[in-house]
Write a protein that holds these residues in place. Structure first.
Motif, mmCIF file in Angstrom:
data_model
loop_
_atom_site.group_PDB
_atom_site.id
_atom_site.type_symbol
_atom_site.label_atom_id
_atom_site.label_comp_id
_atom_site.label_asym_id
_atom_site.label_seq_id
_atom_site.Cartn_x
_atom_site.Cartn_y
_atom_site.Cartn_z
ATOM 1 N N GLU A 20 49.118 32.929 39.720
ATOM 2 C CA GLU A 20 48.687 33.109 38.334
ATOM 3 C C GLU A 20 47.904 34.419 38.224
ATOM 4 O OE1 GLU A 20 46.897 29.690 36.437
ATOM 5 O OE2 GLU A 20 48.084 28.321 37.691
ATOM 6 N N PHE A 21 48.594 35.514 38.508
ATOM 7 C CA PHE A 21 47.935 36.815 38.553
ATOM 8 C C PHE A 21 47.440 37.260 37.181
ATOM 9 C CE2 PHE A 21 51.313 37.045 41.926
ATOM 10 C CZ PHE A 21 50.471 36.732 42.963
ATOM 11 N N GLU A 22 48.210 36.983 36.141
ATOM 12 C CA GLU A 22 47.777 37.376 34.794
ATOM 13 C C GLU A 22 46.524 36.601 34.380
ATOM 14 O OE1 GLU A 22 48.642 39.843 32.908
ATOM 15 O OE2 GLU A 22 50.390 40.478 34.054
ATOM 16 N N ARG A 23 46.494 35.300 34.663
ATOM 17 C CA ARG A 23 45.303 34.496 34.339
ATOM 18 C C ARG A 23 44.108 34.982 35.156
ATOM 19 N NH1 ARG A 23 41.745 32.542 31.472
ATOM 20 N NH2 ARG A 23 40.763 30.628 32.105
ATOM 21 N N SER A 24 44.356 35.292 36.412
ATOM 22 C CA SER A 24 43.299 35.810 37.277
ATOM 23 C C SER A 24 42.723 37.098 36.686
ATOM 24 C CB SER A 24 43.864 36.054 38.680
ATOM 25 O OG SER A 24 42.874 36.488 39.555
ATOM 26 N N LYS A 25 43.598 37.982 36.240
ATOM 27 C CA LYS A 25 43.148 39.237 35.621
ATOM 28 C C LYS A 25 42.321 38.973 34.368
ATOM 29 C CE LYS A 25 46.055 42.221 34.589
ATOM 30 N NZ LYS A 25 47.208 42.933 34.103
ATOM 31 N N GLN A 26 42.744 38.025 33.552
ATOM 32 C CA GLN A 26 41.998 37.682 32.326
ATOM 33 C C GLN A 26 40.579 37.270 32.655
ATOM 34 O OE1 GLN A 26 44.247 34.443 30.634
ATOM 35 N NE2 GLN A 26 44.677 35.629 28.786
ATOM 36 N N VAL A 27 40.450 36.379 33.612
ATOM 37 C CA VAL A 27 39.145 35.854 34.011
ATOM 38 C C VAL A 27 38.282 36.986 34.569
ATOM 39 C CG1 VAL A 27 38.026 34.321 35.677
ATOM 40 C CG2 VAL A 27 39.995 33.510 34.384
ATOM 41 N N LEU A 28 38.869 37.825 35.405
ATOM 42 C CA LEU A 28 38.128 38.940 35.998
ATOM 43 C C LEU A 28 37.681 39.937 34.937
ATOM 44 C CD1 LEU A 28 40.389 39.441 39.121
ATOM 45 C CD2 LEU A 28 37.978 38.763 39.175
ATOM 46 N N ARG A 29 38.589 40.287 34.040
ATOM 47 C CA ARG A 29 38.241 41.262 32.989
ATOM 48 C C ARG A 29 37.134 40.727 32.074
ATOM 49 N NH1 ARG A 29 40.894 45.759 33.349
ATOM 50 N NH2 ARG A 29 43.040 45.849 34.048
ATOM 51 N N ALA A 30 37.195 39.444 31.764
ATOM 52 C CA ALA A 30 36.145 38.843 30.921
ATOM 53 C C ALA A 30 34.789 38.943 31.612
ATOM 54 C CB ALA A 30 36.482 37.384 30.617
ATOM 55 N N ALA A 31 34.760 38.700 32.903
ATOM 56 C CA ALA A 31 33.494 38.794 33.651
ATOM 57 C C ALA A 31 33.008 40.238 33.719
ATOM 58 C CB ALA A 31 33.669 38.233 35.053
ATOM 59 N N LEU A 32 33.921 41.154 33.896
ATOM 60 C CA LEU A 32 33.544 42.563 34.036
ATOM 61 C C LEU A 32 33.056 43.170 32.725
ATOM 62 C CD1 LEU A 32 36.355 43.700 36.461
ATOM 63 C CD2 LEU A 32 33.890 43.726 36.923
ATOM 64 N N ARG A 33 33.480 42.616 31.609
ATOM 65 C CA ARG A 33 33.038 43.131 30.301
ATOM 66 C C ARG A 33 31.525 43.115 30.174
ATOM 67 N NH1 ARG A 33 37.561 41.052 27.818
ATOM 68 N NH2 ARG A 33 36.656 38.980 27.709
ATOM 69 N N ASP A 34 30.889 42.092 30.728
ATOM 70 C CA ASP A 34 29.442 41.922 30.569
ATOM 71 C C ASP A 34 28.656 42.280 31.823
ATOM 72 O OD1 ASP A 34 30.014 40.871 28.045
ATOM 73 O OD2 ASP A 34 30.263 38.851 28.855
ATOM 74 N N SER A 35 29.282 42.978 32.753
ATOM 75 C CA SER A 35 28.637 43.238 34.040
ATOM 76 C C SER A 35 28.287 44.703 34.221
ATOM 77 C CB SER A 35 29.578 42.840 35.178
ATOM 78 O OG SER A 35 29.884 41.482 35.120
ATOM 79 N N ASP A 36 27.259 44.926 34.994
ATOM 80 C CA ASP A 36 26.892 46.274 35.406
ATOM 81 C C ASP A 36 27.933 46.730 36.436
ATOM 82 O OD1 ASP A 36 25.828 48.549 36.554
ATOM 83 O OD2 ASP A 36 24.038 47.552 37.342
ATOM 84 N N PRO A 37 28.680 47.809 36.168
ATOM 85 C CA PRO A 37 29.751 48.217 37.073
ATOM 86 C C PRO A 37 29.280 48.559 38.485
ATOM 87 C CG PRO A 37 29.555 49.750 35.222
ATOM 88 C CD PRO A 37 28.545 48.671 35.022
ATOM 89 N N ALA A 38 28.007 48.898 38.645
ATOM 90 C CA ALA A 38 27.502 49.275 39.967
ATOM 91 C C ALA A 38 26.937 48.083 40.750
ATOM 92 C CB ALA A 38 26.427 50.346 39.831
ATOM 93 N N HIS A 39 26.876 46.905 40.116
ATOM 94 C CA HIS A 39 26.363 45.728 40.814
ATOM 95 C C HIS A 39 27.374 45.282 41.870
ATOM 96 C CE1 HIS A 39 25.011 41.627 41.572
ATOM 97 N NE2 HIS A 39 23.829 42.050 41.146
ATOM 98 N N VAL A 40 26.890 44.820 43.000
ATOM 99 C CA VAL A 40 27.741 44.402 44.115
ATOM 100 C C VAL A 40 28.815 43.416 43.670
ATOM 101 C CG1 VAL A 40 27.741 43.169 46.315
ATOM 102 C CG2 VAL A 40 25.918 44.778 45.821
#
Length: 168
Positions: free
Chosen positions: A101-121
């Motif tokens: 389920e690569f597309e679903r995986s990408k959705q979940v990851l992108r949603a998390a990254l929207r609100d995250s500091d890009p430099a955080h581990v």
């Protein structure tokens, strides 16, 4: 939350962690901990933790459909805690990839990254998971664009940091 049940649930959960490689011992401990948290504690962080631990437990024993169900439940309760939510999303993404389920995986990851500091581990690790999804889908240009973001974020870390070792 009722303190005595909260404490008991924590102890059962910790015992489950201690015996996590022994299916017969760990499973009832994790399940009772979750049951107490549902009935008495009702704290979202505690419920996230309990569902996440059961997801990881089932994943480690190869029961991916149960793992997927528990990870999805953990995500429902994890909204207020971005760091543990991102770690949960990382785990859930690995599992979604097991189901192709690569597309679903990408959705979940992108949603998390929207609100995250890009430099955080954790964000860097999430983005590396996203790169993997893009590669598995044959989207090399998109994967390279995501890798460029990772490289930029890694500029903030010394070259002997474990993240560099993981990346290179």
């Amino acid at each position: 939350p009722e303190p005595k049940y909260d404490e008991r649930a924590k102890i059962l959960n910790n015992l489950g962690n201690l015996f996590r490689t022994d299916y017969a011992k760990a499973k009832p401990l994790y399940e009772e901990s979750l049951s107490l948290r549902i009935r008495y504690v009702k704290d979202s962080v505690a419920l996230t933790n309990a569902y996440n631990n059961l997801g990881a437990f089932y994943y480690n024993f190869g029961n991916y459909s149960n793992a997927k169900s528990y990870y999805a439940k953990a995500l429902q309760y994890s909204a207020g805690n971005s760091v543990s939510r991102n770690q949960l999303i990382y785990n859930y993404s690995i599992l979604l990839n097991e189901f192709y389920e690569f597309e679903r995986s990408k959705q979940v990851l992108r949603a998390a990254l929207r609100d995250s500091d890009p430099a955080h581990v954790t964000s860097i690790r999430l983005r590396l998971r996203l790169v993997e999804c893009e590669m598995l889908l044959g989207r090399i240009e998109t994967a390279n664009a995501e890798l460029a973001i990772v490289r930029k974020a890694l500029e903030n870390y010394p070259h002997d940091d474990p993240l560099w070792v993981e990346y290179y």
